[in-house]
Design a protein around this motif. Structure first.
Motif, PDB file in Angstrom:
ATOM      1  N   GLN A  27       1.125   0.227 -20.063  1.00  0.00           N
ATOM      2  CA  GLN A  27       0.943   1.598 -20.519  1.00  0.00           C
ATOM      3  C   GLN A  27       1.205   2.618 -19.417  1.00  0.00           C
ATOM      4  O   GLN A  27       1.178   3.820 -19.674  1.00  0.00           O
ATOM      5  CB  GLN A  27      -0.461   1.773 -21.098  1.00  0.00           C
ATOM      6  CG  GLN A  27      -0.665   1.001 -22.392  1.00  0.00           C
ATOM      7  CD  GLN A  27      -2.050   1.143 -22.963  1.00  0.00           C
ATOM      8  OE1 GLN A  27      -2.926   1.757 -22.360  1.00  0.00           O
ATOM      9  NE2 GLN A  27      -2.278   0.568 -24.149  1.00  0.00           N
ATOM     10  N   ARG A  28       1.530   2.157 -18.228  1.00  0.00           N
ATOM     11  CA  ARG A  28       1.921   3.082 -17.150  1.00  0.00           C
ATOM     12  C   ARG A  28       3.102   3.948 -17.569  1.00  0.00           C
ATOM     13  O   ARG A  28       3.200   5.111 -17.181  1.00  0.00           O
ATOM     14  CB  ARG A  28       2.297   2.314 -15.881  1.00  0.00           C
ATOM     15  CG  ARG A  28       1.127   1.818 -15.048  1.00  0.00           C
ATOM     16  CD  ARG A  28       1.610   1.319 -13.687  1.00  0.00           C
ATOM     17  NE  ARG A  28       2.272   2.378 -12.950  1.00  0.00           N
ATOM     18  CZ  ARG A  28       3.515   2.275 -12.462  1.00  0.00           C
ATOM     19  NH1 ARG A  28       4.252   1.183 -12.668  1.00  0.00           N
ATOM     20  NH2 ARG A  28       4.047   3.274 -11.782  1.00  0.00           N
ATOM     21  N   VAL A  29       3.998   3.374 -18.357  1.00  0.00           N
ATOM     22  CA  VAL A  29       5.188   4.120 -18.748  1.00  0.00           C
ATOM     23  C   VAL A  29       4.857   5.250 -19.720  1.00  0.00           C
ATOM     24  O   VAL A  29       5.711   6.097 -20.012  1.00  0.00           O
ATOM     25  CB  VAL A  29       6.263   3.170 -19.330  1.00  0.00           C
ATOM     26  CG1 VAL A  29       5.937   2.782 -20.766  1.00  0.00           C
ATOM     27  CG2 VAL A  29       7.652   3.805 -19.257  1.00  0.00           C
ATOM     28  N   ASN A  30       3.619   5.298 -20.210  1.00  0.00           N
ATOM     29  CA  ASN A  30       3.217   6.421 -21.048  1.00  0.00           C
ATOM     30  C   ASN A  30       3.319   7.741 -20.292  1.00  0.00           C
ATOM     31  O   ASN A  30       3.441   8.808 -20.890  1.00  0.00           O
ATOM     32  CB  ASN A  30       1.784   6.232 -21.556  1.00  0.00           C
ATOM     33  CG  ASN A  30       1.678   5.094 -22.558  1.00  0.00           C
ATOM     34  OD1 ASN A  30       2.655   4.410 -22.837  1.00  0.00           O
ATOM     35  ND2 ASN A  30       0.492   4.888 -23.102  1.00  0.00           N
ATOM     36  N   SER A  31       3.273   7.676 -18.966  1.00  0.00           N
ATOM     37  CA  SER A  31       3.450   8.864 -18.139  1.00  0.00           C
ATOM     38  C   SER A  31       4.923   9.028 -17.785  1.00  0.00           C
ATOM     39  O   SER A  31       5.568   8.074 -17.329  1.00  0.00           O
ATOM     40  CB  SER A  31       2.640   8.741 -16.847  1.00  0.00           C
ATOM     41  OG  SER A  31       2.993   9.751 -15.928  1.00  0.00           O
ATOM     42  N   ASN A  32       5.448  10.229 -17.957  1.00  0.00           N
ATOM     43  CA  ASN A  32       6.849  10.445 -17.600  1.00  0.00           C
ATOM     44  C   ASN A  32       7.057  10.500 -16.090  1.00  0.00           C
ATOM     45  O   ASN A  32       8.188  10.615 -15.624  1.00  0.00           O
ATOM     46  CB  ASN A  32       7.398  11.707 -18.279  1.00  0.00           C
ATOM     47  CG  ASN A  32       6.627  12.962 -17.924  1.00  0.00           C
ATOM     48  OD1 ASN A  32       5.850  13.003 -16.963  1.00  0.00           O
ATOM     49  ND2 ASN A  32       6.820  14.015 -18.709  1.00  0.00           N
ATOM     50  N   ARG A  33       5.965  10.417 -15.325  1.00  0.00           N
ATOM     51  CA  ARG A  33       6.091  10.397 -13.865  1.00  0.00           C
ATOM     52  C   ARG A  33       6.112   8.980 -13.302  1.00  0.00           C
ATOM     53  O   ARG A  33       6.358   8.785 -12.109  1.00  0.00           O
ATOM     54  CB  ARG A  33       4.943  11.181 -13.222  1.00  0.00           C
ATOM     55  CG  ARG A  33       4.973  12.674 -13.521  1.00  0.00           C
ATOM     56  CD  ARG A  33       3.891  13.425 -12.774  1.00  0.00           C
ATOM     57  NE  ARG A  33       2.567  13.044 -13.221  1.00  0.00           N
ATOM     58  CZ  ARG A  33       1.948  13.580 -14.273  1.00  0.00           C
ATOM     59  NH1 ARG A  33       2.547  14.521 -14.980  1.00  0.00           N
ATOM     60  NH2 ARG A  33       0.734  13.183 -14.604  1.00  0.00           N
ATOM     61  N   ALA A  34       5.854   7.998 -14.136  1.00  0.00           N
ATOM     62  CA  ALA A  34       5.850   6.606 -13.673  1.00  0.00           C
ATOM     63  C   ALA A  34       7.269   6.167 -13.310  1.00  0.00           C
ATOM     64  O   ALA A  34       8.249   6.642 -13.879  1.00  0.00           O
ATOM     65  CB  ALA A  34       5.272   5.698 -14.750  1.00  0.00           C
ATOM     66  N   SER A  35       7.378   5.233 -12.360  1.00  0.00           N
ATOM     67  CA  SER A  35       8.695   4.762 -11.951  1.00  0.00           C
ATOM     68  C   SER A  35       8.570   3.352 -11.385  1.00  0.00           C
ATOM     69  O   SER A  35       7.465   2.860 -11.139  1.00  0.00           O
ATOM     70  CB  SER A  35       9.306   5.698 -10.894  1.00  0.00           C
ATOM     71  OG  SER A  35       8.498   5.713  -9.716  1.00  0.00           O
ATOM     72  N   GLY A  36       9.717   2.714 -11.188  1.00  0.00           N
ATOM     73  CA  GLY A  36       9.743   1.406 -10.547  1.00  0.00           C
ATOM     74  C   GLY A  36      10.015   0.265 -11.505  1.00  0.00           C
ATOM     75  O   GLY A  36       9.752   0.358 -12.701  1.00  0.00           O
ATOM     76  N   PRO A  37      10.546  -0.838 -10.993  1.00  0.00           N
ATOM     77  CA  PRO A  37      10.919  -1.980 -11.839  1.00  0.00           C
ATOM     78  C   PRO A  37       9.752  -2.651 -12.524  1.00  0.00           C
ATOM     79  O   PRO A  37       9.927  -3.336 -13.530  1.00  0.00           O
ATOM     80  CB  PRO A  37      11.597  -2.931 -10.844  1.00  0.00           C
ATOM     81  CG  PRO A  37      11.099  -2.533  -9.501  1.00  0.00           C
ATOM     82  CD  PRO A  37      10.870  -1.063  -9.571  1.00  0.00           C
ATOM     83  N   ASP A  38       8.523  -2.456 -12.005  1.00  0.00           N
ATOM     84  CA  ASP A  38       7.370  -3.092 -12.642  1.00  0.00           C
ATOM     85  C   ASP A  38       7.099  -2.515 -14.029  1.00  0.00           C
ATOM     86  O   ASP A  38       6.329  -3.113 -14.799  1.00  0.00           O
ATOM     87  CB  ASP A  38       6.123  -2.951 -11.751  1.00  0.00           C
ATOM     88  CG  ASP A  38       5.746  -1.505 -11.508  1.00  0.00           C
ATOM     89  OD1 ASP A  38       6.601  -0.751 -11.016  1.00  0.00           O
ATOM     90  OD2 ASP A  38       4.594  -1.131 -11.826  1.00  0.00           O
ATOM     91  N   LEU A  39       7.726  -1.389 -14.376  1.00  0.00           N
ATOM     92  CA  LEU A  39       7.561  -0.852 -15.710  1.00  0.00           C
ATOM     93  C   LEU A  39       8.103  -1.807 -16.773  1.00  0.00           C
ATOM     94  O   LEU A  39       7.704  -1.749 -17.932  1.00  0.00           O
ATOM     95  CB  LEU A  39       8.258   0.514 -15.846  1.00  0.00           C
ATOM     96  CG  LEU A  39       7.690   1.656 -15.002  1.00  0.00           C
ATOM     97  CD1 LEU A  39       8.507   2.926 -15.240  1.00  0.00           C
ATOM     98  CD2 LEU A  39       6.222   1.901 -15.319  1.00  0.00           C
ATOM     99  N   LEU A  40       9.002  -2.697 -16.375  1.00  0.00           N
ATOM    100  CA  LEU A  40       9.591  -3.656 -17.316  1.00  0.00           C
ATOM    101  C   LEU A  40       8.881  -5.010 -17.294  1.00  0.00           C
ATOM    102  O   LEU A  40       9.262  -5.911 -18.040  1.00  0.00           O
ATOM    103  CB  LEU A  40      11.081  -3.862 -17.005  1.00  0.00           C
ATOM    104  CG  LEU A  40      11.969  -2.615 -17.030  1.00  0.00           C
ATOM    105  CD1 LEU A  40      13.421  -3.009 -16.781  1.00  0.00           C
ATOM    106  CD2 LEU A  40      11.825  -1.858 -18.331  1.00  0.00           C
ATOM    107  N   THR A  41       7.839  -5.158 -16.469  1.00  0.00           N
ATOM    108  CA  THR A  41       7.115  -6.424 -16.387  1.00  0.00           C
ATOM    109  C   THR A  41       6.335  -6.665 -17.673  1.00  0.00           C
ATOM    110  O   THR A  41       5.576  -5.794 -18.120  1.00  0.00           O
ATOM    111  CB  THR A  41       6.155  -6.418 -15.197  1.00  0.00           C
ATOM    112  OG1 THR A  41       6.886  -6.198 -13.992  1.00  0.00           O
ATOM    113  CG2 THR A  41       5.403  -7.744 -15.102  1.00  0.00           C
ATOM    114  N   PRO A  42       6.495  -7.833 -18.293  1.00  0.00           N
ATOM    115  CA  PRO A  42       5.755  -8.114 -19.531  1.00  0.00           C
ATOM    116  C   PRO A  42       4.237  -8.143 -19.295  1.00  0.00           C
ATOM    117  O   PRO A  42       3.770  -8.535 -18.229  1.00  0.00           O
ATOM    118  CB  PRO A  42       6.268  -9.491 -19.942  1.00  0.00           C
ATOM    119  CG  PRO A  42       7.556  -9.666 -19.208  1.00  0.00           C
ATOM    120  CD  PRO A  42       7.407  -8.915 -17.944  1.00  0.00           C
TER     121      PRO A  42
END
Length: 220
Positions: free
Chosen positions: A203-218
């Motif tokens: 749910q980190r990607v719920n923020s438009n300020r989040a970044s980084g490859p871990d956003l795609l980690t299952p």
């Protein structure tokens, strides 16, 4: 709809896959959290000559006095694209492919925080979403902008959201880009269920300020 995407494929690889000459001002990659109004990678074709370009994600109709003079148009519904004044000319004459590694969609359930899912192609190939574009020239410099064409969800997508980007398969790129004559409207349909895979992500990607490859980690 499509409201966020990830672009991780190297620029030269994108250009090679789509047989397109790359522009000099392509957006920086990788970007794991591409938000509306950010630049995206777009393939256009002029008399069969393809170009990989950067465009603002958020279609700007020619009558807008400023970039924010009306609603932010990041998607165009396939069912009405030919009738909407903002989109109909572009749907006929300025179609493009919006290239991404995949897109995010949120499953919303009453009383719960929206749960993001990352959707990409089953084989890991770049995702070519149907798009339309145009140039807006009422500012200090012309702005090329685009929108993703969407359709009703397929059976696989329906449990998460009722809309899905129109995904153009490689054999259909010439028709969508106008290189193979008329009839591109037949491509505005849901992708086959087995084309896509769905990964539950943080749910980190719920923020438009989040970044980084871990956003795609299952996540579980």
């Amino acid at each position: 709809m499509c409201g966020r995407m990830a672009i991780t494929l190297p620029q030269d690889a994108m250009a090679q896959v789509f047989s397109a000459a790359p522009a000099n001002d392509l957006p920086q990659i990788p970007n794991y959290n591409v938000c509306p109004t950010m630049p995206v990678h777009v393939v256009t074709s002029d008399q069969g000559s393809r170009r990989l370009r950067g465009m603002r994600w958020g279609f700007v109709p020619h009558w807008y006095d400023t970039l924010t003079n009306g609603p932010l148009l990041i998607n165009a519904r396939s069912e009405t694209i030919a009738q909407k004044p903002a989109f109909r000319d572009a749907a006929r004459a300025r179609r493009c492919l919006i290239v991404a590694s995949g897109f995010y969609e949120w499953k919303r359930e009453k009383g719960q925080t929206p749960q993001p899912w990352f959707v990409d192609c089953n084989d890991g190939a770049p995702m070519a979403m149907a798009g339309i574009w145009q140039s807006w020239d009422r500012g200090d410099a012309p702005v090329q902008s685009c929108a993703v064409v969407t359709c009703a969800a397929n059976t696989a997508m329906a449990p998460i959201h009722d809309r899905l980007p129109v995904i153009i398969r490689p054999q259909d790129w010439p028709l969508w880009l106008g290189e193979a004559g008329h009839g591109a409207a037949v491509l505005m349909r849901p992708a086959p269920d087995d084309l896509l895979r769905f990964t539950k992500v943080s749910q980190r990607v719920n923020s438009n300020r989040a970044s980084g490859p871990d956003l795609l980690t299952p996540v579980e």
